[in-house]
Enzyme design. Sequence first.
Site, PDB file in Angstrom:
ATOM      1  N   SER A  25       0.840  -1.187   0.000  1.00 32.61           N
ATOM      2  CA  SER A  25       0.000   0.000   0.000  1.00 32.61           C
ATOM      3  C   SER A  25       0.881   1.244   0.000  1.00 32.61           C
ATOM      4  CB  SER A  25      -0.954  -0.039   1.195  1.00 32.61           C
ATOM      5  OG  SER A  25      -1.988   0.904   1.058  1.00 32.61           O
TER       6      SER A  25
ATOM      7  N   HIS B 242      -8.005  -5.247  -0.737  1.00 31.43           N
ATOM      8  CA  HIS B 242      -6.733  -4.584  -0.442  1.00 31.43           C
ATOM      9  C   HIS B 242      -5.785  -5.510   0.313  1.00 31.43           C
ATOM     10  CE1 HIS B 242      -4.119  -1.181  -0.312  1.00 31.43           C
ATOM     11  NE2 HIS B 242      -4.119  -1.106   1.011  1.00 31.43           N
TER      12      HIS B 242
END
Length: 680
Positions: free
Chosen positions: A536, A651
Site C-alpha cells: 500500500s 486490499h
Amino acid sequence: MSDDPYLWLEEVEGERALDWVRERNAETAAELAGGDGFAGLVAELREVLDAPDRIPYTRRRGPYLYNFWQSAEHTKGVWRRTTLDEYRTDAPAWDVLLDLDALAAEEGEDWTWAGAQVLRPAYRRALVSLARGGGDAVVVREYDLAERAFVADGFTLPEAKTDIGWIDEDHVFVGTDEGPGSLTASGYPRTVRRWRRGTPLDAAELVHEGQESDLVVSAWHDPTEGFERDFVVRYRDFWHHETHLIDDEGELRRLDLPEDADSSVHREWLLVTPKAPWLGQPAGALLAFRFDAFLAGRREPEVLFTPDDRTALAGHSWTRNHLIVETLQDVASRLHVLTPPADPATAGTGTGAGWKRQELADIPPLSSAALTDTDPDTGDEYFLSVTGHLVPPTLHRGEIGGPGETIKQAPERFDADGLEARQYFAVSADGTRVPYTVVGPGDRQGPRPTLLNGYGGFEVSLTPSYDTVRGRAWLARGGTFVVAGIRGGGEYGPRWHRSALKADRPRAYEDFEAVARDLVARGITTPEQLGITGGSNGGLLMGAMLVRSPEMFGAIVAHVPLLDMLRFHRLLAGASWIAEYGDPDDPADRPHLAALSPYHRLAAGRPYPPVLLTTSTRDDRVHPGHARKAAARLRELGHRVLLHETLAGGHAGATDHEQTAYNSALEHTFLWRTLGGRDS
C-alpha cells in the site's frame, strides 16, 4: 510522461486489461511456481495459517465471547461465540452463529467477512457486513442471533462503502450510496441519516450533509446508561475533522476542538490527543476534561501523558472504571492503568495528579503489547496480547485491581534456534536517528540474504510481531528480516508523522535508505543480498526506492502499491489521501508529486533490480492500475518485472488461507532465487 499509453490498464474489468493480466499471471506462475519446492512451501504455509491451536481472539458482547474463524474446514470462515469458562479450556465448545462457506455456496457469492455490530445491551440483533471478494464495499444485513437467521424485513443495504451503526432496536445511523450526489469525491458517504425500521431509506431523516470535497460524514450513538449521546463527525480530509454533539433539540453543537485532534468520550470524560501544540500542551499529549465542564467552556486539562523524544502515545482503552494507556518507547510497548478521581473538585489542576496510575504489565524488551478487548460498560475486564519477533503471542486476561491469568499461549511455529532480535539506529540525511530491528542469526557469520520492510505513512507504527509465515518462509531458512520505523509513521507520535507529510515525503525515503546503508556497513548484508518489501503506502515506498536508489537493492517486492502519484486522486479512494501526499491538481503540490511518482520516473538505462508487483482486481481502495501500469512500463523498458494479480482478495490481496499461502510462496520464492541463489 505527458501522454499515458497504459491508461487502458485502469479499466479494472476491461476484457483487454484482464487478458493482459492473465498473461502476466501465467508468466509469474511459470517462473516462480514451477519448482519442486513451491508446492511444498505452499502446503507448509497453509499448515501454519490453518493451525487449529492458533489463538482465537475474541470480543465480549454481554455474556459471550465472539470470534470469527477461518480454517481448512471453513475457508471462508464462521462467526461463533462461547462463554469465558469454555474459552479457558484447550478445546472450547463454540456456538456457530453464521457459516460463511454455507452462505456463499447457497447464494453463489464470493462472500468474505467484514464484521458485525451487535446491539447493546440485549445483544440479540446484529448488523452483519459482507464483502464480495474482499473489497471495502459491503452488503449489510440485519441478523437475529437467537433465531440464527437474517431478519427478512430488517435493515438491509446493497453493496456500497456504507457506514452504519445502531441507535436502538428500531433506528440506525446510516450513510451509504443513494445515487448521484450522495458520495464524496473519495467514494464515501457525504450524508448521514437516522433510519427507522420499516420505512424506506430515502424517507429517512437527514442528520447532516457534508461537501463533495470532504472525505466522509459519519454518526454514532453512545448507549452508555446515564450518558446516552449522539455524535456526528464531518471529516474534511484524512487529518482534519469537526465533531458535533446532537443536542436534545436535534441541533448539532460543534465541540471546540482542534480539527486535527483525536478525541473520544467515555461516561463523564472527554479525552483529547492534539496533533499540534494546544492549551500549552505538546502534540501527542493525552488530555482529559470533564465532558460537561468542557461544554460549559472550561479548558483546564488533566495531563495524562506527555511525549518525549523516545516515547509516544500508542493508544488507550477504557474499562468501566479505569483507563489503560499504551505507549511506545523506541517502538517497544508499555502499558499503565490510570484511575480517574471520583471527586469533580480534583479536576482542573492540569497535572493529572488526581489520577492514580500503575503499570499494568511488565512487558519484555523489544516486545509488543496490545489490548485486544476491554469491557467499558459493566466491568474492568481486559484481554492483553504480548508478542515479539521471535516470541509467539500470549493472551492474558484480568480485571483491574485483581489477579491476571494466562488464558491462551500460541506454540512456536518455526525454528528460532540461534535467532535473535536486536535494535539499532541509523542516521538519516538530516541527522535524525531512525530505529530498526534486525531479526536473524546471532552468530553473524558474514552477510546473508536480508529482507527489509517499511511503511512510513499515515502515522502507522510498525511494532514487533510474531509472523508465522515470514518465520517459516524466510527466517527458518536462514534469512534475516529487518523492520524500519521510518518517518511518516507513528513510532514517535505526530511529529514523526508530520515530518514526512506532502512535500517532506522524501524524508521517509532518506530514512529507509539510511537503514539500508547501515545494514551493509554493519556487515549484516550486501546490496546484492538486500531485498525490500512493503504494501500500500509501503508499496509507494518500494517504488520510490526503485527509482531513487536501485543500486542499493537486489530485489523489490511491492504489494497493492500506489505508484502513479499524478493520478492517484482520480482512482477509487485515492482522493482521500490528498491530505497525506498533496493534490496533483494543485500547482503548489504537483511538482513534488511529479518528483516522487515512481511510475513517471521509470527510465531506460537504469540498473533496476528484479521487481515483483502484486495487486488484486477486487481492491477497491488502491486501484490495481498502479501495479499494472508500472509493470507494463518496466516491460517496455526491458527490465525484469513480474506481476501477480489475484481476481479476489481486496486490499489484503487474499480472502482465505490458501490464497495467502500461495501469494506468500510466490514472494519468498522470488526473493530466495534473486537474493539467495536457490529455490524456496
